[in-house]
Design an enzyme around this catalytic site. Structure first.
Site, PDB file in Angstrom:
ATOM      1  N   ASN A   1       0.904  -1.179   0.000  1.00  0.00           N
ATOM      2  CA  ASN A   1       0.000   0.000   0.000  1.00  0.00           C
ATOM      3  C   ASN A   1       0.930   1.213   0.000  1.00  0.00           C
ATOM      4  O   ASN A   1       1.688   1.385   0.957  1.00  0.00           O
ATOM      5  CB  ASN A   1      -0.843  -0.074   1.258  1.00  0.00           C
ATOM      6  CG  ASN A   1      -1.957   0.940   1.353  1.00  0.00           C
ATOM      7  OD1 ASN A   1      -2.450   1.170   2.456  1.00  0.00           O
ATOM      8  ND2 ASN A   1      -2.399   1.542   0.266  1.00  0.00           N
TER       9      ASN A   1
ATOM     10  N   CYS B   1      -5.091   6.128   8.214  1.00  0.00           N
ATOM     11  CA  CYS B   1      -4.450   5.239   7.242  1.00  0.00           C
ATOM     12  C   CYS B   1      -3.409   4.409   7.994  1.00  0.00           C
ATOM     13  O   CYS B   1      -2.386   4.957   8.413  1.00  0.00           O
ATOM     14  CB  CYS B   1      -3.799   6.073   6.139  1.00  0.00           C
ATOM     15  SG  CYS B   1      -2.895   5.092   4.934  1.00  0.00           S
TER      16      CYS B   1
ATOM     17  N   CYS C   1      -4.445  -2.849   3.324  1.00  0.00           N
ATOM     18  CA  CYS C   1      -5.135  -1.743   3.997  1.00  0.00           C
ATOM     19  C   CYS C   1      -5.036  -1.999   5.492  1.00  0.00           C
ATOM     20  O   CYS C   1      -5.602  -3.005   5.981  1.00  0.00           O
ATOM     21  CB  CYS C   1      -6.589  -1.671   3.540  1.00  0.00           C
ATOM     22  SG  CYS C   1      -7.518  -0.329   4.302  1.00  0.00           S
TER      23      CYS C   1
HETATM   24  N1  LIG Z   1      -4.889   2.214   3.043  1.00  0.00           N
HETATM   25  C1  LIG Z   1      -5.235   2.815   4.307  1.00  0.00           C
HETATM   26  C2  LIG Z   1      -6.684   3.147   4.429  1.00  0.00           C
HETATM   27  C3  LIG Z   1      -7.020   4.321   3.642  1.00  0.00           C
HETATM   28  C4  LIG Z   1      -8.456   4.585   3.853  1.00  0.00           C
HETATM   29  C5  LIG Z   1      -8.998   5.493   2.803  1.00  0.00           C
HETATM   30  N2  LIG Z   1      -9.115   4.808   1.519  1.00  0.00           N
HETATM   31  C6  LIG Z   1     -10.329   6.028   3.247  1.00  0.00           C
HETATM   32  O1  LIG Z   1     -10.920   6.797   2.500  1.00  0.00           O
HETATM   33  O2  LIG Z   1     -10.756   5.693   4.388  1.00  0.00           O
HETATM   34  C7  LIG Z   1      -4.813   1.973   5.493  1.00  0.00           C
HETATM   35  O3  LIG Z   1      -3.777   1.312   5.402  1.00  0.00           O
HETATM   36  O4  LIG Z   1      -5.519   2.014   6.525  1.00  0.00           O
END
Ligand SMILES: N[C@H](CCC[C@H](N)C(=O)O)C(=O)O
Length: 308
Positions: A13, A75, A250
């Site tokens: 990511n 994030c 994520c």
């Molecule tokens: N990749 C991120 C999450 C991003 C969340 C984002 N896409 C949103 O709008 O909440 C993580 O490692 O937690």
């Protein structure tokens, strides 16, 4: 506009980091999209601006922007990369072994380990307490269960789609998540799989089904959509992220999935979450906080002149 940047990723990511300690950088949605474009720009799932913290107990403020230019509250993979940026670029002493990152969702304390050169290799982040009440996710789905902490929440609630109903458990980690456990893929239509004869999480057409639910009206602020299979060795998961599309990992999604698996009785409250980009270890502790451990790596750094 010309910028120095550092490209980092957490389990695949990936993010463009830009030093904005002066707090003067304002990027348009078009500039964010260009920076994240994997053909015409640097290529990333999001942009992280490193800013001066408001909370003096925090080392810096992490301003996270999705590749579509929308802000996100939190994030998880980004926080580990943020810690790496702060340690490797001498904002924080590698010997400290700990720091707190300030985010839109609040401070996130973490501990980290470094290699023989003092470069951060992994971090364990206190991701705070999951928020389960429907209005805190937020979702318009009605609560149908009560957590061990007495919180009413949405458990395996059915939401219809052009491909039939999917069931979601809804969890906020500061940002909204909807977790669908694929307990029986045979019931899903063949058209959703690249190989109908081998229906699996890996062959599920996430771009169609993920996009449908990301923007579903039951998620008034949209949602990150996780599809997961609980196995003997852990939880296999793919994610269609709000504002990004499918990503290789994520962190907040892995935390939400671990919490949902625990709440639904599908697993215990400590899980290895296996994502296409790597493995994250998440534990929902007796203190109600979720701990997430995983890697952080630098890909490259550079200087860019934005064409816009
Ligand atoms: N990749 C991120 C999450 C991003 C969340 C984002 N896409 C949103 O709008 O909440 C993580 O490692 O937690």
């Amino acid at each position: 506009m010309e910028l120095d940047f550092v490209k980092l990723h957490g389990a695949g990511n990936d993010f463009v980091f830009i030093d904005d300690f002066s707090g003067t950088l304002e990027l348009t949605k078009e500039q964010i999209a260009w920076l994240c474009d994997r053909h015409f720009g640097i290529g990333a799932d999001g942009v992280i601006l490193v800013r001066r913290p408001n909370d003096p107990a925090c080392a810096a403020y992490m301003h996270y922007i999705n590749s579509d230019g929308t802000l996100a509250e939190m994030c998880g993979n980004g926080v580990r990369c943020f810690a790496k940026y702060l340690v490797d670029y001498a904002f924080v002493d590698p010997g400290d072994g700990a720091l707190a990152a300030e985010t839109l969702a609040g401070a996130r304390p973490l501990t980290f380990s470094v290699d023989e050169d003092g470069k951060l290799v992994s971090a364990t982040v206190d991701m705070g307490t999951p928020r389960l009440a429907p209005d805190e996710v937020p979702t318009t789905l009605a609560a149908n269960a009560v957590s061990p902490y007495g919180e009413a929440f949405v458990l395996d609630a059915s939401v219809d789609s052009p491909w039939g109903p999917f069931s979601f458990t809804c969890v906020s980690m500061g940002n909204p998540h909807a977790v669908c456990f694929l307990d029986d893929m045979r019931a899903l239509p063949d058209e959703l799989f690249a190989d109908p004869l081998a229906k699996s999480l890996d062959t599920l057409d996430l771009d169609r089904v993920g996009a449908f639910f990301e923007n579903h009206p039951v998620f008034p602020e949209k949602a990150n959509i996780e599809f997961a299979v609980v196995q003997s060795g852990g939880i296999a998961m793919r994610v269609y992220e709000r504002g990004c599309g499918e990503t290789l990992a994520c962190g907040t999604g892995a935390c939400a999935t671990g919490v949902a698996a625990c709440l639904s009785g599908r697993s215990g409250c400590s899980n290895e979450v296996h994502l296409p980009g790597g493995v994250l270890t998440v534990s929902w502790g007796d203190d109600g906080h979720v701990s997430m451990r995983g890697p952080a790596a630098e890909s490259f750094s550079g200087h860019v002149r934005l064409p816009l």
